[in-house]
Design an enzyme around this catalytic site. Structure first.
Site, PDB file in Angstrom:
ATOM      1  N   PHE A   2       2.661   3.734  -9.329  1.00 13.96           N
ATOM      2  CA  PHE A   2       1.364   3.096  -9.564  1.00 13.96           C
ATOM      3  C   PHE A   2       0.354   3.512  -8.496  1.00 13.96           C
ATOM      4  O   PHE A   2      -0.841   3.640  -8.786  1.00 13.96           O
ATOM      5  CB  PHE A   2       1.521   1.577  -9.592  1.00 13.96           C
ATOM      6  CG  PHE A   2       2.608   1.103 -10.514  1.00 13.96           C
ATOM      7  CD1 PHE A   2       2.857   1.764 -11.698  1.00 13.96           C
ATOM      8  CD2 PHE A   2       3.394   0.006 -10.190  1.00 13.96           C
ATOM      9  CE1 PHE A   2       3.874   1.344 -12.555  1.00 13.96           C
ATOM     10  CE2 PHE A   2       4.404  -0.426 -11.031  1.00 13.96           C
ATOM     11  CZ  PHE A   2       4.646   0.241 -12.217  1.00 13.96           C
ATOM     12  N   ARG A  57      12.205   2.033   0.241  1.00 12.27           N
ATOM     13  CA  ARG A  57      12.314   0.666   0.781  1.00 12.27           C
ATOM     14  C   ARG A  57      13.751   0.288   1.112  1.00 12.27           C
ATOM     15  O   ARG A  57      14.004  -0.623   1.881  1.00 12.27           O
ATOM     16  CB  ARG A  57      11.697  -0.349  -0.166  1.00 12.27           C
ATOM     17  CG  ARG A  57      12.328  -0.441  -1.533  1.00 12.27           C
ATOM     18  CD  ARG A  57      11.559  -1.454  -2.383  1.00 12.27           C
ATOM     19  NE  ARG A  57      11.700  -1.225  -3.792  1.00 12.27           N
ATOM     20  CZ  ARG A  57      12.257  -2.112  -4.622  1.00 12.27           C
ATOM     21  NH1 ARG A  57      12.731  -3.246  -4.188  1.00 12.27           N
ATOM     22  NH2 ARG A  57      12.340  -1.840  -5.914  1.00 12.27           N
ATOM     23  N   ARG A 105      11.999  -1.243   4.236  1.00  8.98           N
ATOM     24  CA  ARG A 105      10.947  -2.227   3.964  1.00  8.98           C
ATOM     25  C   ARG A 105      10.841  -3.274   5.068  1.00  8.98           C
ATOM     26  O   ARG A 105       9.766  -3.793   5.340  1.00  8.98           O
ATOM     27  CB  ARG A 105      11.159  -2.894   2.613  1.00  8.98           C
ATOM     28  CG  ARG A 105      12.419  -3.721   2.477  1.00  8.98           C
ATOM     29  CD  ARG A 105      12.484  -4.318   1.085  1.00  8.98           C
ATOM     30  NE  ARG A 105      13.789  -4.921   0.847  1.00  8.98           N
ATOM     31  CZ  ARG A 105      14.149  -5.445  -0.314  1.00  8.98           C
ATOM     32  NH1 ARG A 105      13.313  -5.432  -1.328  1.00  8.98           N
ATOM     33  NH2 ARG A 105      15.340  -5.972  -0.481  1.00  8.98           N
ATOM     34  N   GLU A 118      -3.453  -2.735  -9.791  1.00 16.88           N
ATOM     35  CA  GLU A 118      -3.395  -1.782  -8.679  1.00 16.88           C
ATOM     36  C   GLU A 118      -4.750  -1.150  -8.393  1.00 16.88           C
ATOM     37  O   GLU A 118      -5.122  -0.930  -7.231  1.00 16.88           O
ATOM     38  CB  GLU A 118      -2.362  -0.686  -8.975  1.00 16.88           C
ATOM     39  CG  GLU A 118      -0.920  -1.184  -9.019  1.00 16.88           C
ATOM     40  CD  GLU A 118      -0.537  -1.832 -10.337  1.00 16.88           C
ATOM     41  OE1 GLU A 118      -1.333  -1.743 -11.309  1.00 16.88           O
ATOM     42  OE2 GLU A 118       0.554  -2.431 -10.432  1.00 16.88           O
TER      43      GLU A 118
END
Lengths: 275, 310
Positions: free
Chosen positions: B80, B164, B7, B55
């Site tokens: 999502f 991440r 990330r 989202e």
């Protein structure tokens, strides 16, 4: 002469739908005065430069009324009127819902509830860049049941997008019945106001009121404007008005002839009254 | 092996790009602290939009930003990214031929304790069904940085599946990456492991080590890009080795395994075939190690799959 223009376009729409043997008749006729107010009065656009970065943006979120949009785009000069004759053919660029293949169309729409979020993005970019173009999004009333409309409504007021104008074609009917019977929207104006939009209520089939509302945006500095346009589904043809069945019905030869007669009479009156 | 937080690479690369490209903007659905986008938001607050827990709206807004020339990177959990905004991504971004980069973090079992609701096993299959979409899953920090740069300079929609947490560095800084170009990390003549993403590429390398001690020489291919798929490398390796195992951190249907199987069958090459991945199950809660055992994603599972094709 915008009112007469709307009546002429109603004839174009019915001819298109009749020829193609399909289309969203009722919603096209309810929203055509709004489209005429936009394309022939309010929008700062040049059909010769459809991708001009400084142009106003218009997103037809209620993409089902594609036939109305196509007739208006042709009349405005985005493409030759001859192209309209291809509508509904297999090899046509004019689909039942607008696509990016059509000059003047900003977004493919028709899957309902998408247009306002896109409009928020367009308006947000203008705010951040200090660009002066405005963004208009026309929605249907049946479409208001989509949750994504309200996600975008929240974002529009959160970002203070007074360069964004939502318009609801509030004709009160959808494919299976009255909007308030299918999924109650009332009080729709209060709902938009509660989401932080400045609501302007008009008769969306009265050209004077349509122009007046479009000329007065933003209705409130710092807030997006929602023009709640009360309309009559099928407006302009007596036997189509306010009939659920005419959501996507095609006129018979007799009905078509009668509709043309009614519209010709109305056009003659409008010309006489110079409206 | 050196590890770097993925990330951090994501945010740092975009911050670097933003210095010279004022069109780069980011969007997030209130997970900026989790996925690293927060660092970008601190550097460029006026180019960062946290749209709240919405989202679908995030992707719709990203499409609007793209339509007026911005280059939006929109990030959220992969679960999502795949499920909540699929219609917006499909129509307002891809069908509209716009330029939206959607980043799905926490792929597969790396969602750990967030469990089944947050564990994207299905995102690759969903995304693969979108025409023309580029789908990438970088296996290490170097390829991640390079592929973010490629994505930014490419006009078109991209789905970037990104772990991440820290990942081992597999490539030298000078390595270059292309969409649709796989990397052969280890040559082998007895079997080939086609792997996607950090977890599975590292497990495949470990499996190849184990197999080597048994005299089975397994090639390891980092697919890098699920779509376009490097059909040439897939077919050549399948033909050369005759034994194929696909390794993905998600459902073993609709994603990498399906793409590889289609390419091999259509080529006329005949090879033994086995799939490592989740077999028609929902996600569960646990450590990455536990979940890899639970879904049989470990090096030893891969090695066993190779042996089963003998």
């Amino acid at each position: 002469m915008l009112a007469a223009q709307s009546l002429e376009l109603r004839k174009d729409i019915l001819s298109l739908i009749k020829r193609a043997n399909g289309g969203h008749t009722g919603g096209c006729l309810s929203s055509i005065d709004i489209l005429v107010g936009l394309y022939f009065h309010a929008l700062r656009i040049d059909p010769a430069m459809p991708r001009d970065p400084g142009r106003d943006r218009f997103v037809m979120s209620k993409g089902h009324s594609a036939e109305g949009l196509y007739c208006v785009l042709a009349k405005a000069g985005f493409f030759p009127a001859l192209v309209l004759e291809q509508y509904g053919r297999f090899d046509s660029t004019l689909y039942g819902h607008p696509t990016m293949n059509v000059p003047g169309v900003e977004m493919p729409t028709g899957a309902l509830g998408h247009g306002l979020a896109v409009g928020v993005g367009m308006a947000l970019a203008a705010k951040r860049d200090g660009a002066s173009y405005r963004t208009f999004v026309l929605m249907g009333d049946g479409e208001q049941a989509e949750g994504s409309v309200w996600e975008a409504a929240m974002a529009g007021s959160h970002y203070g997008l007074d360069n964004l104008v939502g318009i609801v074609d509030y004709n009160g009917l959808q494919i299976s019945g009255k909007v308030d019977d299918v999924m109650r929207l009332s009080p729709l104006g209060d709902r938009w106001a509660a989401f932080g939009w400045k609501v302007v209520q008009i008769d969306g089939n009265d050209m004077g009121q349509v122009i007046g509302a479009l000329d007065s945006v933003p209705a409130k500095a710092g807030s997006p404007t929602l023009i709640l346009a009360r309309t009559i589904k099928g407006k302009g043809v007596s036997f189509i008005e306010n009939q659920v069945a005419w959501h996507h019905k095609v006129p018979t030869d007799e009905q078509y002839a009668q509709a043309m007669r009614e519209l010709d009479t109305a056009i003659a009156s409008a010309r006489e009254a110079r409206v | 092996m050196e590890k770097r937080e993925m990330r951090a690479v994501y945010a740092q690369t975009l911050i670097e790009l933003a210095k010279t490209n004022e069109d780069i903007v980011i969007l997030d659905a209130d997970l900026m602290h989790a996925n690293g986008a927060f660092a970008f938001a601190k550097a460029y607050p006026e180019r960062s939009f946290n749209v709240g827990v919405a989202e679908a709206n995030m992707v719709g807004v990203a499409a609007g930003l793209s339509s007026v020339g911005k280059i939006p990177f929109a990030s959220t959990f992969g679960s999502f990214a795949g499920r909540r905004d699929y219609d917006q991504f499909f129509i307002s971004a891809n069908y509209a031929r716009l330029n939206v980069k959607l980043v799905g973090t926490d792929p597969g079992v790396t969602a750990k304790y967030n469990g089944g609701t947050h564990m994207p096993f299905e995102d690759l299959a969903l995304m693969r069904a979108i025409p023309k979409l580029v789908i990438l899953e970088p296996s290490d920090p170097v390829s991640l940085g390079k592929l973010i740069r490629k994505s930014a300079s490419y006009y078109g929609c991209v789905y970037l599946r990104m772990q991440r947490s820290p990942a081992s560095v597999l490539y030298p800084e000078s390595e270059e990456f292309e969409f649709g170009r796989a990397k052969v990390l280890r040559e082998g003549s007895d079997a080939v492991l086609f792997a996607l993403g950090s977890v599975m590429v590292n497990e495949s390398l470990a499996a190849a080590e184990t197999l080597a001690t048994e005299g089975i020489r397994a090639a390891v291919v980092d697919m890098v890009s699920l779509k376009p798929l490097d059909v040439e490398t897939v077919v050549a390796q399948a033909g050369k080795t005759g034994r194929v195992v696909t390794c993905e951190n998600g459902q073993a249907s609709g994603g990498l395994s399906s793409a590889v199987a289609e390419a091999i069958l259509e080529s006329g090459v005949r090879a033994g075939f086995a799939r490592i991945g989740v077999k028609d199950e929902f996600g569960e809660v646990g450590t990455v190690e536990y979940l890899m055992e639970r879904y049989a994603l470990r090096a030893q599972d891969i090695a066993a799959a190779v042996r089963s094709l003998a």
